[in-house]
Design an enzyme around this catalytic site. Structure first.
Site, PDB file in Angstrom:
ATOM      1  N   ASN A  39       0.931  -1.126  -0.004  1.00 60.90           N
ATOM      2  CA  ASN A  39       0.033   0.001  -0.033  1.00 60.90           C
ATOM      3  C   ASN A  39       0.986   1.320   0.007  1.00 60.90           C
ATOM      4  O   ASN A  39       1.953   1.266   0.690  1.00 60.90           O
ATOM      5  CB  ASN A  39      -1.177  -0.140   1.235  1.00 60.90           C
ATOM      6  CG  ASN A  39      -0.503  -0.243   2.498  1.00 60.90           C
ATOM      7  OD1 ASN A  39       0.939  -0.790   2.766  1.00 60.90           O
ATOM      8  ND2 ASN A  39      -1.028   0.353   3.499  1.00 60.90           N
ATOM      9  N   GLU A  41       0.113   5.264   0.574  1.00 58.22           N
ATOM     10  CA  GLU A  41      -0.720   6.350   1.246  1.00 58.22           C
ATOM     11  C   GLU A  41      -0.299   7.521   0.672  1.00 58.22           C
ATOM     12  O   GLU A  41       0.681   7.873   0.146  1.00 58.22           O
ATOM     13  CB  GLU A  41      -0.908   5.961   2.606  1.00 58.22           C
ATOM     14  CG  GLU A  41      -1.484   5.073   3.168  1.00 58.22           C
ATOM     15  CD  GLU A  41      -1.810   4.603   4.408  1.00 58.22           C
ATOM     16  OE1 GLU A  41      -1.256   5.546   5.367  1.00 58.22           O
ATOM     17  OE2 GLU A  41      -2.323   3.673   5.013  1.00 58.22           O
ATOM     18  N   CYS A  50      -3.898   0.652  -2.600  1.00 60.47           N
ATOM     19  CA  CYS A  50      -3.964  -0.570  -1.798  1.00 60.47           C
ATOM     20  C   CYS A  50      -2.711  -1.580  -2.378  1.00 60.47           C
ATOM     21  O   CYS A  50      -2.321  -1.363  -3.451  1.00 60.47           O
ATOM     22  CB  CYS A  50      -4.830  -1.500  -1.811  1.00 60.47           C
ATOM     23  SG  CYS A  50      -6.506  -0.947  -1.147  1.00 60.47           S
ATOM     24  N   GLU A  52      -2.877  -4.465  -3.199  1.00 52.54           N
ATOM     25  CA  GLU A  52      -3.446  -5.474  -4.358  1.00 52.54           C
ATOM     26  C   GLU A  52      -3.164  -4.701  -5.711  1.00 52.54           C
ATOM     27  O   GLU A  52      -2.826  -5.223  -6.619  1.00 52.54           O
ATOM     28  CB  GLU A  52      -4.717  -5.985  -4.160  1.00 52.54           C
ATOM     29  CG  GLU A  52      -5.005  -6.827  -2.810  1.00 52.54           C
ATOM     30  CD  GLU A  52      -5.293  -5.816  -1.686  1.00 52.54           C
ATOM     31  OE1 GLU A  52      -4.989  -4.841  -1.385  1.00 52.54           O
ATOM     32  OE2 GLU A  52      -6.059  -6.566  -0.854  1.00 52.54           O
ATOM     33  N   CYS A  83     -10.227  -4.917   0.071  1.00 51.07           N
ATOM     34  CA  CYS A  83     -11.430  -4.105  -0.031  1.00 51.07           C
ATOM     35  C   CYS A  83     -12.145  -4.289  -1.108  1.00 51.07           C
ATOM     36  O   CYS A  83     -11.742  -4.869  -2.081  1.00 51.07           O
ATOM     37  CB  CYS A  83     -10.847  -2.489   0.163  1.00 51.07           C
ATOM     38  SG  CYS A  83      -9.957  -1.844  -1.357  1.00 51.07           S
ATOM     39  N   CYS A  86     -10.686  -3.457  -4.707  1.00 47.28           N
ATOM     40  CA  CYS A  86      -9.779  -4.460  -5.021  1.00 47.28           C
ATOM     41  C   CYS A  86     -10.262  -5.761  -5.681  1.00 47.28           C
ATOM     42  O   CYS A  86      -9.716  -6.193  -6.264  1.00 47.28           O
ATOM     43  CB  CYS A  86      -8.673  -4.347  -3.825  1.00 47.28           C
ATOM     44  SG  CYS A  86      -7.498  -3.370  -3.832  1.00 47.28           S
TER      45      CYS A  86
HETATM   46  N1  THU Z   1      -5.077  -1.715   2.657  1.00 49.18           N
HETATM   47  C1  THU Z   1      -4.489  -2.498   1.388  1.00 49.18           C
HETATM   48  O1  THU Z   1      -3.587  -2.265   0.981  1.00 49.18           O
HETATM   49  N2  THU Z   1      -5.112  -3.648   0.978  1.00 49.18           N
HETATM   50  C2  THU Z   1      -6.147  -4.199   1.580  1.00 49.18           C
HETATM   51  O2  THU Z   1      -6.688  -5.204   1.556  1.00 49.18           O
HETATM   52  C3  THU Z   1      -7.059  -3.647   2.793  1.00 49.18           C
HETATM   53  C4  THU Z   1      -6.422  -1.989   3.056  1.00 49.18           C
HETATM   54  C5  THU Z   1      -4.708  -0.393   2.936  1.00 49.18           C
HETATM   55  C6  THU Z   1      -5.198   0.582   2.455  1.00 49.18           C
HETATM   56  C7  THU Z   1      -4.752   1.677   3.510  1.00 49.18           C
HETATM   57  O3  THU Z   1      -3.463   2.117   3.061  1.00 49.18           O
HETATM   58  C8  THU Z   1      -4.435   0.770   4.752  1.00 49.18           C
HETATM   59  O4  THU Z   1      -4.511  -0.679   4.216  1.00 49.18           O
HETATM   60  C9  THU Z   1      -5.542   1.109   5.998  1.00 49.18           C
HETATM   61  O5  THU Z   1      -6.871   1.000   5.274  1.00 49.18           O
END
Ligand code: THU
Length: 132
Positions: A39, A41, A50, A52, A83, A86
């Site tokens: 991920n 941000e 994310c 994925e 999520c 994704c």
């Molecule tokens: N996140 C992912 O990278 N993948 C997931 O399957 C769930 C959430 C990340 C997004 C964000 O940077 C952090 O987790 C918190 O939501």
């Protein structure tokens, strides 16, 4: 390197200063290649991506188009599932039966499929085109 090892190594490079929640993902492509993502941000929160999505982008960049298996690793009280967005992104390159492995830092915790995570997925057939 196993799918889990790649996801864990990818997670180590996650950029998650706002949530503090680091996620790694790894895809095994139908051609046998492995692709990792983490991920990333952003201070403008909705612009974050994310793990994925990163792994999918890496697979596509390498010429892959078919996800054979995907693994997501995070450190939470329960196994982290992809999520909603994704799930749709994975469905683009997977079939309903494609395994999705949910892991914590110790290894696999649960196993599901793209179809179980996204029943009734919006698909090419919904566009009503001849090629759908
Ligand atoms: N996140 C992912 O990278 N993948 C997931 O399957 C769930 C959430 C990340 C997004 C964000 O940077 C952090 O987790 C918190 O939501």
């Amino acid at each position: 390197m196993s799918l889990f090892e790649l996801a864990l190594a990818s997670r180590a490079n996650a950029y998650a200063p706002y949530s503090g929640f680091r996620v790694g993902a790894a895809i095994r492509c139908a051609d046998g290649t492995l692709h990792g993502g983490c991920n990333v941000e952003n201070v403008a929160y909705p612009e974050g991506t994310c793990a994925e999505a990163g792994a999918i982008a890496a697979m596509v960049l390498a010429g892959g188009r078919e996800i054979a298996e995907v693994l997501v690793v995070a450190d939470g009280p329960e196994p982290v599932t992809p999520c909603g967005g994704c799930r749709q992104k994975l469905a683009e390159f997977a079939s309903a039966g494609t395994p999705v492995i949910l892991a914590d830092l110790a290894g696999e915790r649960a196993r599901t499929t793209v179809g179980a995570l996204l029943p009734g997925a919006f698909a090419l057939s919904h566009l009503g085109r001849a090629d759908g």
